[in-house]
Write a protein that holds these residues in place. Structure first.
Motif, PDB file in Angstrom:
ATOM      1  N   SER A  35      91.759 -67.153  29.904  1.00 53.40           N
ATOM      2  CA  SER A  35      90.586 -66.341  29.615  1.00 53.40           C
ATOM      3  C   SER A  35      89.864 -65.931  30.890  1.00 53.40           C
ATOM      4  O   SER A  35      89.920 -66.635  31.910  1.00 53.40           O
ATOM      5  CB  SER A  35      89.615 -67.111  28.708  1.00 53.40           C
ATOM      6  N   LEU A  36      89.192 -64.806  30.830  1.00 53.57           N
ATOM      7  CA  LEU A  36      88.422 -64.337  31.971  1.00 53.57           C
ATOM      8  C   LEU A  36      87.349 -65.359  32.335  1.00 53.57           C
ATOM      9  O   LEU A  36      87.058 -65.584  33.519  1.00 53.57           O
ATOM     10  CB  LEU A  36      87.777 -62.984  31.657  1.00 53.57           C
ATOM     11  N   GLU A  37      86.761 -65.999  31.329  1.00 55.77           N
ATOM     12  CA  GLU A  37      85.738 -67.014  31.586  1.00 55.77           C
ATOM     13  C   GLU A  37      86.310 -68.168  32.418  1.00 55.77           C
ATOM     14  O   GLU A  37      85.659 -68.681  33.336  1.00 55.77           O
ATOM     15  CB  GLU A  37      85.178 -67.545  30.267  1.00 55.77           C
ATOM     16  N   ASN A  38      87.536 -68.586  32.078  1.00 59.37           N
ATOM     17  CA  ASN A  38      88.192 -69.656  32.828  1.00 59.37           C
ATOM     18  C   ASN A  38      88.429 -69.228  34.270  1.00 59.37           C
ATOM     19  O   ASN A  38      88.184 -69.988  35.220  1.00 59.37           O
ATOM     20  CB  ASN A  38      89.514 -70.011  32.155  1.00 59.37           C
ATOM     21  N   ILE A  39      88.892 -68.005  34.462  1.00 54.69           N
ATOM     22  CA  ILE A  39      89.176 -67.495  35.797  1.00 54.69           C
ATOM     23  C   ILE A  39      87.906 -67.449  36.641  1.00 54.69           C
ATOM     24  O   ILE A  39      87.896 -67.861  37.808  1.00 54.69           O
ATOM     25  CB  ILE A  39      89.811 -66.096  35.714  1.00 54.69           C
ATOM     26  N   LEU A  40      86.822 -66.957  36.060  1.00 57.26           N
ATOM     27  CA  LEU A  40      85.571 -66.838  36.814  1.00 57.26           C
ATOM     28  C   LEU A  40      84.977 -68.214  37.113  1.00 57.26           C
ATOM     29  O   LEU A  40      84.394 -68.429  38.187  1.00 57.26           O
ATOM     30  CB  LEU A  40      84.578 -65.979  36.031  1.00 57.26           C
ATOM     31  N   TYR A  41      85.116 -69.147  36.176  1.00 57.32           N
ATOM     32  CA  TYR A  41      84.665 -70.517  36.429  1.00 57.32           C
ATOM     33  C   TYR A  41      85.454 -71.112  37.596  1.00 57.32           C
ATOM     34  O   TYR A  41      84.887 -71.746  38.503  1.00 57.32           O
ATOM     35  CB  TYR A  41      84.863 -71.374  35.184  1.00 57.32           C
ATOM     36  N   TYR A  42      86.755 -70.910  37.575  1.00 54.17           N
ATOM     37  CA  TYR A  42      87.627 -71.362  38.657  1.00 54.17           C
ATOM     38  C   TYR A  42      87.173 -70.784  39.992  1.00 54.17           C
ATOM     39  O   TYR A  42      87.028 -71.500  40.990  1.00 54.17           O
ATOM     40  CB  TYR A  42      89.056 -70.933  38.314  1.00 54.17           C
ATOM     41  N   SER A  43      86.904 -69.487  40.014  1.00 53.65           N
ATOM     42  CA  SER A  43      86.463 -68.829  41.238  1.00 53.65           C
ATOM     43  C   SER A  43      85.124 -69.381  41.724  1.00 53.65           C
ATOM     44  O   SER A  43      84.934 -69.639  42.918  1.00 53.65           O
ATOM     45  CB  SER A  43      86.355 -67.317  41.008  1.00 53.65           C
ATOM     46  N   ASP A  44      84.195 -69.576  40.795  1.00 57.09           N
ATOM     47  CA  ASP A  44      82.870 -70.103  41.166  1.00 57.09           C
ATOM     48  C   ASP A  44      82.973 -71.511  41.741  1.00 57.09           C
ATOM     49  O   ASP A  44      82.286 -71.849  42.716  1.00 57.09           O
ATOM     50  CB  ASP A  44      81.945 -70.105  39.949  1.00 57.09           C
TER      51      ASP A  44
END
Length: 360
Positions: free
Chosen positions: A220-229
């Motif tokens: 999910s995009l949410e997972n990707i952005l959390y990973y990036s953060d």
């Protein structure tokens, strides 16, 4: 107390498990315990674990409900007693001198030991290793902390001091399916003051093909952005501790992040979701990409990135044709052809790709 706790998370690995465990039992360094964590495998993996545990005193078998590799690794940490932790995946194997090569008998009492690995699969063998062996104390060498170096990102090919892990409550994040191993390593690096890197390359990472690769499952995009953060958080903490100012060596990671996002977007179209669900998810990704065009300012020598820059600035951006052009170029497939209704369009894109990619 053993010197090293070898933690092996296991799920549906009956075809590879014996080779993996036998390779650990054959180590020239003997002061180890081997923790086999069966993550609710539906095959014979659990029985194989019990067979080894009953035969070898250094082997302990544990069975937990299926919760994912992060939960299995965390359970292994909780049951370990060694001075150092070593993670090995159950479908990989190591050479006899793997543990000895870390050099902890020569370079004593360090926080982290690392070496390279061999990637084996698809009829090829490739080595990834450090250019020289060295000890670093509060060092600032870019290649040590560059997240795009898989040696750094993976929890394998390393020895972690268990006291640092336990005292700082460093665990694998069980709530995400992307980058949990990378974040574990970065979190650990925040507390590291001494590192030994070896030119050794005795870990055999088995690549089973693209279908089992990370980017072939939807994240999910949410997972990707959390990973990036989280990467940004830990990275800033590490850099602050070390006084690192020049971060130009992070460009490879920034380039990779682009493709993590785009590859996950491609999974949306290949999923079995309904068209309305795909469209909804697609819009989320498009909104994110259009609002973060600066991501594409790095790595412009890459043709796929150039095409995406063109797409993002195009008035025809919302056309699915452009998305499938990316698939064609990046994946070297013709999947998008099925979505083109005219022979003219197909010929146009084929000619375009031939001129821009094949003739370059």
């Amino acid at each position: 107390m053993p010197k090293i706790s070898v933690i092996i998370p296991i799920y549906k690995s009956e075809k590879f498990l014996r080779k993996c465990v036998d390779s650990v039992l054959s180590q020239t360094f003997k002061d180890i315990e081997i923790l086999l964590i069966d993550d609710g495998s539906p095959d014979l993996s659990g029985e194989i674990c019990d067979q080894y545990a009953s035969k070898y005193s250094r082997v302990k078998a544990f069975h937990i409900p299926n919760s994912g590799v992060s939960a299995a690794r965390n359970f292994g940490i909780s049951m370990s007693s060694g001075e150092y932790l070593c993670f090995i995946d159950s479908d990989d194997y190591v050479e006899d001198e793997y543990l000895e090569c870390f050099g902890f008998n020569v370079y004593l009492d360090l926080d982290l030991y690392m070496q390279g690995y061999r990637m084996i699969g698809l009829n090829k063998k490739e080595e990834k290793k450090f250019p020289q062996s060295a000890v670093y104390y509060n060092q600032k060498e870019p290649y040590i902390y560059s997240e795009m170096n898989f040696i750094i990102a993976s929890p394998c090919f390393k020895l972690y001091r268990r006291s640092i892990v336990v005292e700082n409550h460093i665990l694998f994040d069980e709530s995400i399916s992307l980058g949990e191993d990378h974040l574990f390593s970065l979190n650990y690096y925040c507390y590291v003051t001494s590192v030994y890197v070896s030119t050794g390359c005795f870990y055999n990472y088995i690549y089973h093909g693209s279908e089992q690769h990370l980017t072939n499952r939807y994240v999910s995009l949410e997972n990707i952005l959390y990973y990036s953060d989280q990467i940004e958080f830990f990275r800033n903490k590490i850099f602050a501790n070390l006084g690192i100012i020049n971060t130009s060596f992070l460009i490879p990671w920034k380039r990779a992040f682009i493709f993590i996002v785009l590859d996950s977007l491609m999974r949306v179209f290949r999923s079995e979701w309904s068209w309305s669900e795909k469209k909804m998810e697609y819009k989320k990704y498009i909104a994110y990409l259009k609002s973060n065009k600066k991501l594409f300012e790095v790595g412009t020598e890459n043709y796929s990135t150039k095409i995406l820059q063109l797409i993002l600035n195009s008035k025809l951006f919302n056309s699915f044709v452009f998305v499938y052009v990316y698939i064609y170029i990046h994946k070297k497939t013709v999947l998008f052809v099925a979505y083109l209704t005219s022979q003219y369009r197909r010929n146009f894109i084929d000619d375009y790709v031939d001129k821009t990619i094949l003739d370059s």
